[in-house]
Design a protein around this motif. Structure first.
Motif, PDB file in Angstrom:
ATOM      1  N   PHE A   1       0.847  -1.194   0.000  1.00 42.32           N
ATOM      2  CA  PHE A   1       0.000   0.000   0.000  1.00 42.32           C
ATOM      3  C   PHE A   1       0.889   1.252   0.000  1.00 42.32           C
ATOM      4  CE2 PHE A   1      -2.894  -3.189   1.323  1.00 42.32           C
ATOM      5  CZ  PHE A   1      -4.179  -2.746   1.051  1.00 42.32           C
ATOM      6  N   GLU A   2       0.765   2.046  -1.043  1.00 44.32           N
ATOM      7  CA  GLU A   2       1.618   3.229  -1.166  1.00 44.32           C
ATOM      8  C   GLU A   2       0.990   4.415  -0.429  1.00 44.32           C
ATOM      9  OE1 GLU A   2       2.260   3.836  -5.315  1.00 44.32           O
ATOM     10  OE2 GLU A   2       3.325   1.936  -5.582  1.00 44.32           O
ATOM     11  N   ILE A   3       1.161   4.412   0.885  1.00 42.26           N
ATOM     12  CA  ILE A   3       0.662   5.503   1.720  1.00 42.26           C
ATOM     13  C   ILE A   3       1.830   6.084   2.521  1.00 42.26           C
ATOM     14  CG2 ILE A   3      -1.683   4.635   1.910  1.00 42.26           C
ATOM     15  CD1 ILE A   3      -0.991   3.395   4.557  1.00 42.26           C
ATOM     16  N   GLU A   4       1.626   7.316   3.009  1.00 45.00           N
ATOM     17  CA  GLU A   4       2.700   7.980   3.743  1.00 45.00           C
ATOM     18  C   GLU A   4       3.107   7.160   4.970  1.00 45.00           C
ATOM     19  OE1 GLU A   4      -0.224   9.201   3.052  1.00 45.00           O
ATOM     20  OE2 GLU A   4      -0.119  11.189   2.122  1.00 45.00           O
ATOM     21  N   LYS A   5       4.387   7.230   5.323  1.00 45.99           N
ATOM     22  CA  LYS A   5       4.860   6.448   6.469  1.00 45.99           C
ATOM     23  C   LYS A   5       4.733   7.195   7.801  1.00 45.99           C
ATOM     24  CE  LYS A   5       9.748   7.782   5.939  1.00 45.99           C
ATOM     25  NZ  LYS A   5      11.121   7.269   5.766  1.00 45.99           N
TER      26      LYS A   5
ATOM     27  N   LYS B   1      -7.015   7.269   8.125  1.00 43.35           N
ATOM     28  CA  LYS B   1      -8.262   7.250   7.362  1.00 43.35           C
ATOM     29  C   LYS B   1      -8.122   8.040   6.068  1.00 43.35           C
ATOM     30  CE  LYS B   1     -13.082   8.808   7.694  1.00 43.35           C
ATOM     31  NZ  LYS B   1     -14.088   9.468   8.573  1.00 43.35           N
ATOM     32  N   ARG B   2      -7.583   9.260   6.182  1.00 42.98           N
ATOM     33  CA  ARG B   2      -7.411  10.100   4.984  1.00 42.98           C
ATOM     34  C   ARG B   2      -6.463   9.453   3.979  1.00 42.98           C
ATOM     35  NH1 ARG B   2      -7.319  14.337   8.895  1.00 42.98           N
ATOM     36  NH2 ARG B   2      -5.037  14.373   8.824  1.00 42.98           N
ATOM     37  N   ALA B   3      -5.368   8.888   4.485  1.00 44.40           N
ATOM     38  CA  ALA B   3      -4.365   8.295   3.599  1.00 44.40           C
ATOM     39  C   ALA B   3      -4.901   7.063   2.877  1.00 44.40           C
ATOM     40  CB  ALA B   3      -3.119   7.934   4.403  1.00 44.40           C
ATOM     41  N   ILE B   4      -5.631   6.220   3.600  1.00 45.54           N
ATOM     42  CA  ILE B   4      -6.170   4.991   2.996  1.00 45.54           C
ATOM     43  C   ILE B   4      -7.245   5.320   1.966  1.00 45.54           C
ATOM     44  CG2 ILE B   4      -7.487   2.897   3.473  1.00 45.54           C
ATOM     45  CD1 ILE B   4      -5.957   2.755   6.165  1.00 45.54           C
TER      46      ILE B   4
END
Length: 289
Positions: free
Chosen positions: A261-265, A274-277
């Motif tokens: 999943f390419e989301i912020e670390k 929630k916002r990132a997903i």
């Protein structure tokens, strides 16, 4: 109001068989209006440190400078320092004792020798600041309230002294999830609306992640980390080595990233996750069209 701690050392029961160094050459600066969380496991020195900031404890060596004044200098009145630095101890509701909420909150201002009109003004303002309606609650007994409400009344009693610096030692300890959220929300409001310098002592990573701008981590009488939450929570291995952890959501994000999943670390609250997903899912959906 700013705080400057220089080479602070405190040794309990010095020169006895029970000698213990609780603070070891600590130097910290806290700027006016900052919201700082102080975290560490039991025995790390957190409570000892904060009790120096309004003169409850005297250091073995070092300096404590509040608003440019060395509070340890000869001639400095600690009563004046304590008007500026309000300290809310853990489980402060156990210190409630008056028959009504209004009288309990008014106790501190009365000891300042203020006129009745000013005392009433401060009581009303303090109750508003912690989210308690004056007209509805002023004549009620503090002992008839819920745990979270009692905690807010106790905090209001310190706030009514109108300190420039507010220090809270584990303010959510023992509360249910709603009580915890209510107290944290009110503390955040105090900081935002009244520009207080706030120091929050806590064991809960979730709590400090929600409200603090800066985190200081203590271990074995020293400060080992100092930075913004996103910086501190990147040091998961170091936190775990000293008996702490990152917020649970940080572990979830790390696992999601490991699974592609390419989301912020640097995510450490549920809202951020929630916002990132949702953003990731939205981008994935658009890419598949």
């Amino acid at each position: 109001m700013s705080i400057k701690i220089e080479n602070l050392t405190h040794v309990y029961m010095k020169n006895t068989p029970f000698e213990k160094k609780a603070l070891d050459d600590i130097s910290i600066e806290i700027n006016d209006g900052e919201f700082v969380a102080l975290i560490g496991h039991t025995g790390s020195g957190k409570s000892t440190l904060i009790q120096h900031l309004n003169g409850l404890l005297k250091p073995t060596s070092g300096k404590i400078i509040i608003d440019g004044q060395d509070i340890l200098k000869r001639g400095v009145k600690l009563s004046d320092v304590r008007k500026k630095v309000g300290l809310v101890f853990q489980y402060p509701e156990y210190q409630l004792f008056e028959e009504t909420i209004e009288k309990d909150i008014a106790f501190g201002p009365k000891n300042l020798g203020l006129k009745d009109e000013e005392i009433l003004k401060r009581v009303k303002r303090a109750m508003e600041m912690v989210g308690i309606d004056y007209e509805e609650y002023k004549d009620k007994s503090p002992f008839d309230l819920s745990g979270g409400q009692k905690r807010r009344v106790a905090i209001a009693g310190v706030v009514a002294m109108e300190p420039k610096i507010l220090i809270l030692d584990e303010p959510t300890a023992g509360l249910d999830p709603k009580g915890r959220d209510d107290i944290l929300s009110q503390i955040k409001t105090l900081h935002k609306d009244y520009n207080m310098t706030i120091i929050l002592v806590s064991h809960s990573m979730e709590d400090v992640a929600k409200v603090s701008d800066r985190i200081i981590v203590m271990n074995k009488a020293t400060c080992i980390l100092d930075g913004k939450p996103k910086e501190i929570f990147q040091n998961i291995d170091q936190l775990e080595q000293v008996g702490l952890a990152a917020p649970q959501i940080t572990y979830l994000v790390r696992e999601l990233r490991a699974r592609g999943f390419e989301i912020e670390k640097d995510i450490f609250t549920v809202e951020q996750a929630k916002r990132a997903i949702l953003k990731y899912l939205d981008n994935t959906k658009k890419a598949s069209l």
